[in-house]
Write a protein that holds these residues in place. Structure first.
Motif, PDB file in Angstrom:
ATOM      1  N   MET A 130       0.833  -1.203   0.000  1.00  0.00           N
ATOM      2  CA  MET A 130       0.000   0.000   0.000  1.00  0.00           C
ATOM      3  C   MET A 130       0.864   1.249   0.000  1.00  0.00           C
ATOM      4  N   GLU A 131       0.577   2.162  -0.936  1.00  0.00           N
ATOM      5  CA  GLU A 131       1.331   3.405  -0.997  1.00  0.00           C
ATOM      6  C   GLU A 131       0.372   4.544  -0.654  1.00  0.00           C
ATOM      7  N   ILE A 132       0.887   5.581  -0.010  1.00  0.00           N
ATOM      8  CA  ILE A 132       0.030   6.684   0.427  1.00  0.00           C
ATOM      9  C   ILE A 132       0.405   7.957  -0.332  1.00  0.00           C
ATOM     10  N   SER A 133      -0.576   8.857  -0.518  1.00  0.00           N
ATOM     11  CA  SER A 133      -0.315  10.074  -1.288  1.00  0.00           C
ATOM     12  C   SER A 133       0.556  11.079  -0.535  1.00  0.00           C
ATOM     13  N   ALA A 134       0.691  10.925   0.783  1.00  0.00           N
ATOM     14  CA  ALA A 134       1.548  11.848   1.544  1.00  0.00           C
ATOM     15  C   ALA A 134       2.951  11.836   0.949  1.00  0.00           C
ATOM     16  N   ARG A 135       3.484  13.004   0.611  1.00  0.00           N
ATOM     17  CA  ARG A 135       4.795  13.109  -0.046  1.00  0.00           C
ATOM     18  C   ARG A 135       5.945  13.071   0.945  1.00  0.00           C
ATOM     19  N   ASN A 136       5.664  13.095   2.232  1.00  0.00           N
ATOM     20  CA  ASN A 136       6.719  13.147   3.234  1.00  0.00           C
ATOM     21  C   ASN A 136       6.640  11.934   4.143  1.00  0.00           C
ATOM     22  N   GLU A 172      -7.080  17.889   3.833  1.00  0.00           N
ATOM     23  CA  GLU A 172      -6.589  16.986   4.891  1.00  0.00           C
ATOM     24  C   GLU A 172      -6.727  15.512   4.523  1.00  0.00           C
ATOM     25  N   VAL A 173      -7.357  15.220   3.372  1.00  0.00           N
ATOM     26  CA  VAL A 173      -7.610  13.822   2.994  1.00  0.00           C
ATOM     27  C   VAL A 173      -6.472  13.295   2.110  1.00  0.00           C
ATOM     28  N   MET A 174      -5.858  12.206   2.522  1.00  0.00           N
ATOM     29  CA  MET A 174      -4.841  11.521   1.718  1.00  0.00           C
ATOM     30  C   MET A 174      -5.450  10.328   1.001  1.00  0.00           C
ATOM     31  N   VAL A 175      -4.736   9.824   0.003  1.00  0.00           N
ATOM     32  CA  VAL A 175      -5.208   8.653  -0.735  1.00  0.00           C
ATOM     33  C   VAL A 175      -4.150   7.565  -0.633  1.00  0.00           C
ATOM     34  N   ALA A 176      -4.572   6.349  -0.258  1.00  0.00           N
ATOM     35  CA  ALA A 176      -3.645   5.206  -0.229  1.00  0.00           C
ATOM     36  C   ALA A 176      -4.165   4.149  -1.189  1.00  0.00           C
ATOM     37  N   LYS A 177      -3.262   3.486  -1.901  1.00  0.00           N
ATOM     38  CA  LYS A 177      -3.653   2.519  -2.939  1.00  0.00           C
ATOM     39  C   LYS A 177      -2.798   1.263  -2.792  1.00  0.00           C
ATOM     40  N   ILE A 198      -7.407   9.872   6.809  1.00  0.00           N
ATOM     41  CA  ILE A 198      -7.573  11.174   7.463  1.00  0.00           C
ATOM     42  C   ILE A 198      -7.124  11.066   8.919  1.00  0.00           C
ATOM     43  N   LYS A 199      -6.186  11.913   9.332  1.00  0.00           N
ATOM     44  CA  LYS A 199      -5.737  11.934  10.736  1.00  0.00           C
ATOM     45  C   LYS A 199      -6.908  12.443  11.589  1.00  0.00           C
ATOM     46  N   SER A 200      -7.152  11.810  12.724  1.00  0.00           N
ATOM     47  CA  SER A 200      -8.370  12.140  13.490  1.00  0.00           C
ATOM     48  C   SER A 200      -8.332  13.550  14.080  1.00  0.00           C
TER      49      SER A 200
END
Lengths: 68, 68, 68, 68, 68, 68
Positions: free
Chosen positions: C1-7, E63-68, F59-61
């Motif tokens: 699983m990869e996440i969109s967060a760039r950091n 604030e919403v990230m996407v994980a795939k 989403i972080k809570s």
């Protein structure tokens, strides 16, 4: 040092309440301020936002930092 | 409807600048305001924050919402 | 699983401090890292940000997640 | 001026990419760093986070500010 | 890899709209979900939040990230 | 009053846990929902996000507000 945050409000601390890890700091802002909001174009259209509209800037308190 | 965000500032929109996806909205806040900041106890101690201190509330503009 | 967060910074936990609801986790980052900041074009211009400038990346600790 | 943000990383800007409203700034962080994450006690327990664990600090790039 | 974020919703992407730097991704969430909100005790008291209340969880889309 | 936040989920509160300063509120969301995520174009390309993909919205809570 200058920071990229577009919203910096000078004021006086009214209260500091300490928890175990977190703290709640109340700051009395002294003067009129210009707030910058970066929102989606979609929201601008859905709310029909235009110069002159009376609106509210809404900010979750966990997003507010304090600089001294 | 009331929201849990502790920071709600009423004001007038001064400018709306549209990008492809995002928009930059400038809001002129009308009156003195009390800002709530939730920060770590560690920061309160490191900055030695006390009632009466002159400080700045710093908010990244991507954290600001608009309600109308 | 990869996440969109760039950091995403790998490191070792140095300390965990528990409160009633929140916790403060200190992570020692192991190696040089590239940080991505999404800020307004307005800030880039006001701070005159250019490749080669020495700057600081500033992040409120409530914005940091932990993955294991 | 000191800021309450617990995560301040000095580095050099590698790249600045401008959009219509937003910009993407890449910063090369120079040295090992201690990152502070404020997360729920619930997450500490679910992930069983303990000193010495290898973990990742994950930060959405819209949360990163730049100070110069 | 598990992440500390308490809100992870699986769904299907309905649309992806690209800007110069940012993108707007619409995700159709498939099933009932439990959302965790970390807010101030002050807000819980001001809004008189109790189990069984009908409320809305409000989240800014940046604030919403996407994980795939 | 309408808010610019693109993610508003109605549901019932299941639990409220109070700390000294912060509180953890669990909300059971009632029905399928469309979630909007604003992420970098770079992430869309790195994760190769396309309509029809099964993904998770993360989403972080601390980013979730409650409206009543």
């Amino acid at each position: 040092m200058e920071i990229s945050a577009r919203n910096v409000f000078e004021g006086k601390i009214e209260n500091v309440e300490l928890g175990a890890v977190m703290a709640n700091v109340k700051i009395k802002i002294e003067s009129p301020q210009l707030v910058t909001a970066i929102i989606t174009k979609e929201s601008v259209e859905k709310l029909n936002l235009k110069p002159g509209n009376t609106v509210s800037a809404v900010i979750k308190s966990t997003e507010v930092m304090v600089a001294k």
